[in-house]
Design an enzyme around this catalytic site. Structure first.
Site, PDB file in Angstrom:
ATOM      1  N   CYS A 142      -7.438  14.543  18.894  1.00 36.89           N
ATOM      2  CA  CYS A 142      -8.339  13.623  18.201  1.00 36.89           C
ATOM      3  C   CYS A 142      -8.834  12.528  19.137  1.00 36.89           C
ATOM      4  CB  CYS A 142      -7.611  13.011  17.009  1.00 36.89           C
ATOM      5  SG  CYS A 142      -8.580  11.772  16.158  1.00 36.89           S
ATOM      6  N   CYS A 145      -9.138   9.051  17.644  1.00 39.79           N
ATOM      7  CA  CYS A 145      -7.850   8.359  17.463  1.00 39.79           C
ATOM      8  C   CYS A 145      -7.327   7.832  18.807  1.00 39.79           C
ATOM      9  CB  CYS A 145      -6.785   9.294  16.906  1.00 39.79           C
ATOM     10  SG  CYS A 145      -7.320  10.341  15.564  1.00 39.79           S
ATOM     11  N   ASP A 146      -7.421   8.647  19.849  1.00 33.48           N
ATOM     12  CA  ASP A 146      -6.693   8.348  21.096  1.00 33.48           C
ATOM     13  C   ASP A 146      -7.578   8.084  22.311  1.00 33.48           C
ATOM     14  OD1 ASP A 146      -4.292   8.774  19.718  1.00 33.48           O
ATOM     15  OD2 ASP A 146      -4.434  10.935  20.019  1.00 33.48           O
TER      16      ASP A 146
END
Ligand code: NAP
Length: 347
Positions: A142, A145-146
């Site tokens: 992701c 997300c990261d």
């Protein structure tokens, strides 16, 4: 009469498993039909859209809409009509008795007359060496997300579809360089996404190449990778037959998988619900969400090996709720109960 989560005495009319766009759309329709649905949000509440950036092709949002925003608004909409949400995750289902029983990971057991399966799909892994150890330590599925952890890094994105292009484009905000590693020499991505990625100067492509091994440790994070390539593509398949495959070590600070998704159907194992060869829920022929078990309906990516769009998931979610409502009404009109073992034999 509907009961609260975990109450084994009472029986729900409809339980919706999954809270992505399909589950939410089903919840809006079921709640507006006064079925007082319970939505079990599962291990990834909100589903795949919560991991995406802007959704540009959902009808009615000419400027695009954030995936998370779309989900939050859908949940509010369902709650407004009386849908109830619970954090539950279904571990096991018993569908050969009526009402159906759902065993949650908490140990609670729920009973329901109709069941809508909208459990979506989860990120696929490629099976590279050290993948399990380094997931979450520089290896991610992701980018939204990261990605921000990789400011100034060189990163790899694995895959050739729209997800991989989206991840690569997003990562250009942070990374020094982004290299898309694809196992063939032709992208699967849509023309518009492929063009955007190709036109971006921060993105490079490695064709006919796969990720074999990830280097690093949980302390140091990802530090590099071993890539394999073959002019005819699919190099890892050729490793076994001893065909000439080139290996190369590269230094990178992050690796992102964008290689598609697998449907979440494990909890239906040992039931009469049928799955296809790729474990997608099989619905009956024609325009229907019915499955091989009457009273169980499928919606969204869990039952869709082909389209997998937010808008098609929303569409099939509404269809599943309408089908469930019609099924419950039919049984009531027949005088047949959805609550007895005899009812199952009647189906
Ligand atoms: P996808 O279209 O199935 O693409 C998966 C990619 O990963 C393919 O290029 C595939 O290679 C590669 N792959 C699969 N398994 C692999 C493995 N074990 N090792 C290496 N590579 C592997 O999946 P997706 O990109 O997640 O897209 C799914 C659906 O969502 C599509 O319909 C897409 O249009 C949609 N989507 C749309 C957007 C958008 O419009 N913004 C964004 C994301 C997703 P091959 O090509 O060789 O099979």
């Amino acid at each position: 009469m509907n009961g609260s989560n975990g109450d084994t005495e009472t029986v729900r009319d409809v339980v919706i498993v999954g809270s992505g766009v399909a589950g939410l759309s089903a919840a809006v329709y079921a709640a507006r039909a006064d079925l007082e649905p319970l939505v079990l949000e599962g291990p990834e509440p909100g589903g795949q859209l919560t991991l995406t950036t802007d959704v540009e092709n959902y009808l009615g949002f000419p400027e695009g809409v954030g995936g998370m925003e779309l989900i939050q608004r859908g949940k509010e909409q369902a709650e407004r009509f009386g849908a109830e949400f619970s954090h539950g995750t279904v571990e096991r289902t018993t569908l050969d008795e009526r009402p159906f029983e759902l065993e949650l990971s908490s140990g609670d057991v729920l009973r329901t007359r109709a069941l809508i399966v909208a459990t979506g799909a989860s990120a696929r892994l490629v099976g590279a060496e050290n993948e399990d150890e380094l997931m979450g330590y520089g290896l991610s599925t992701c980018a939204t997300c990261d990605g921000a952890f990789h400011r100034g890094d060189d990163v790899l994105v694995i895959g050739g579809g729209d997800s991989a292009m989206e991840e690569a484009l997003f990562l250009t905000k942070f990374a020094d360089s982004v290299t898309v590693v694809h196992r063939r020499d032709e992208l699967r991505a849509s023309e518009v996404m492929a063009r955007r990625a190709r036109d971006n100067e921060t993105i490079d492509f490695r064709w006919n190449t796969e990720l074999l091994e990830i280097h690093g440790s949980q302390e140091a994070g990802v530090t590099g990778a071993t890539l394999v390539s073959h002019p005819d593509g699919h190099p890892t398949e050729k490793l076994e037959v001893g065909d000439e495959v080139e290996r190369e070590g590269v230094a990178v600070g992050g690796i992102f998988y964008g290689v598609g998704h697998v449907p979440n159907t494990d909890f239906l194992a040992d039931t009469a619900v049928k799955l296809d060869a790729s474990d997608h829920l099989r619905t009956l022929e024609g325009r229907t969400t019915e499955t091989a078990v009457p009273g169980v309906f499928g919606a969204g990516d869990v039952a869709d090996p082909e389209y997998r769009q937010a808008i098609t998931a929303a569409g099939t979610g509404s269809m599943a709720a309408l089908d469930a409502e019609a099924w419950l009404d039919e049984r009531a009109a027949d005088g047949r109960s959805a609550d007895t073992a005899e009812a199952l034999a009647d189906d």
